[in-house]
Design an enzyme around this catalytic site. Structure first.
Site, PDB file in Angstrom:
ATOM      1  NE  ARG A  58      -2.023   1.339   3.831  1.00  0.00           N
ATOM      2  CZ  ARG A  58      -2.660   1.728   4.929  1.00  0.00           C
ATOM      3  NH1 ARG A  58      -3.976   1.647   4.996  1.00  0.00           N
ATOM      4  NH2 ARG A  58      -2.011   2.173   5.973  1.00  0.00           N
ATOM      5  CB  THR A 115      -2.150   7.277  -3.084  1.00  0.00           C
ATOM      6  OG1 THR A 115      -1.558   5.962  -3.197  1.00  0.00           O
ATOM      7  CG2 THR A 115      -1.235   8.281  -3.789  1.00  0.00           C
ATOM      8  CG  ASP A 166       3.951  -1.423   8.967  1.00  0.00           C
ATOM      9  OD1 ASP A 166       4.124  -2.647   8.769  1.00  0.00           O
ATOM     10  OD2 ASP A 166       3.926  -0.590   8.048  1.00  0.00           O
TER      11      ASP A 166
END
Ligand SMILES: O=P(O)(O)OC[C@H]1O[C@H](OP(=O)(O)OP(=O)(O)O)[C@H](O)[C@@H]1O
Ligand SMILES: O=c1cc[nH]c(=O)[nH]1
Ligand SMILES: [Mg+2]
Length: 212
Positions: free
Chosen positions: A103, A107, A203
């Site tokens: 990803r 954006t 993450d």
């Protein structure tokens, strides 16, 4: 689409330690592995089986065995790789395909950088592994690819899901009548402005494998 947040004290216990910022990578990997096996037990409730007869030491016994074609397990690299062993522990005869997706953190669009899957997935049940369902862009692209290749039943196993991502998937697959399931350890509160699940666990790829 069916969504199941597995309600079990062991799942909640392991997830709480995964979230803890003090949990180091080796412990994070072990807990993710254990958690996936617990989730996989629920996620495989509809795995296809065929009747089978075996001979016990005494008499024939009616039972079942996994049907053909075998299920396909698809971890989404990088973080999904940390879920593979926990899944194949329950489905050791499953085939394994791979999808590499990342990803863009600006954006939030998912890009596919590696695909190693059978061309023809007709009649296959597929289990997609990805710890984080955030905006849903990554999982939607992965599931679409599997249906495009003929899969007729897809279950995603996630450690955490955001309501925004679940809603996105519902809308993205409104046109698909085949079964789609999402099995997760928890549905968290929301996404933050950077697209991270809150409270989340950070993450997942970095916590499994370090920052690269
Ligand atoms: O639902 P989304 O908004 O698409 O985000 C979720 C994706 O983001 C993370 O992967 P990442 O891109 O960080 O790659 P990595 O596994 O290599 O760390 C995660 O493992 C999912 O694949
Ligand atoms: O919270 C999040 C969102 C996307 N990817 C992650 O690893 N964590
Ligand atoms: Mg990552």
């Amino acid at each position: 689409m069916q969504t199941l947040a597995v309600d079990h004290p062991l799942v909640a216990h392991k997830l709480t330690t995964l979230r803890d910022v003090r949990t180091d990578s080796p412990t994070f990997r072990r807990l993710a592995d254990e958690l996936v096996t617990l989730l996989a037990y629920e996620a495989t409730r509809d795995v296809r089986v065929a009747e089978a007869t075996v001979q016990t030491p005494l008499v024939p016994a009616e039972g079942v065995q996994l049907a053909s074609p075998k299920p396909l397990v698809v971890p989404i690299l990088r973080a999904g790789l940390g879920m593979l062993d926990g899944m194949t522990r329950l489905l050791p005869t499953a085939e394994v395909g791979f999808l590499g997706m990342i990803r863009d953190e600006g954006t939030l669009q998912a890009q596919t950088y590696a695909t190693r899957l059978p061309d023809d997935l007709s009649g296959r049940q597929c289990y997609v592994l990805d710890p984080m369902l955030a905006t849903g862009g990554t999982l939607a692209a992965a599931i679409r690819l599997l249906f495009d290749r003929g899969a007729d039943d897809v279950t995603a196993i996630c450690l955490l899901a955001a309501p925004e991502g679940l809603k996105y998937l519902e809308q993205a697959f409104a046109d698909i009548s085949a079964p789609i399931r999402v099995v997760t350890a928890a549905i968290d509160s929301h996404l933050n402005e950077q697209g991270f699940i809150m409270p989340g666990l950070g993450d997942a790829g970095d916590r499994l494998y370090g920052v690269v």
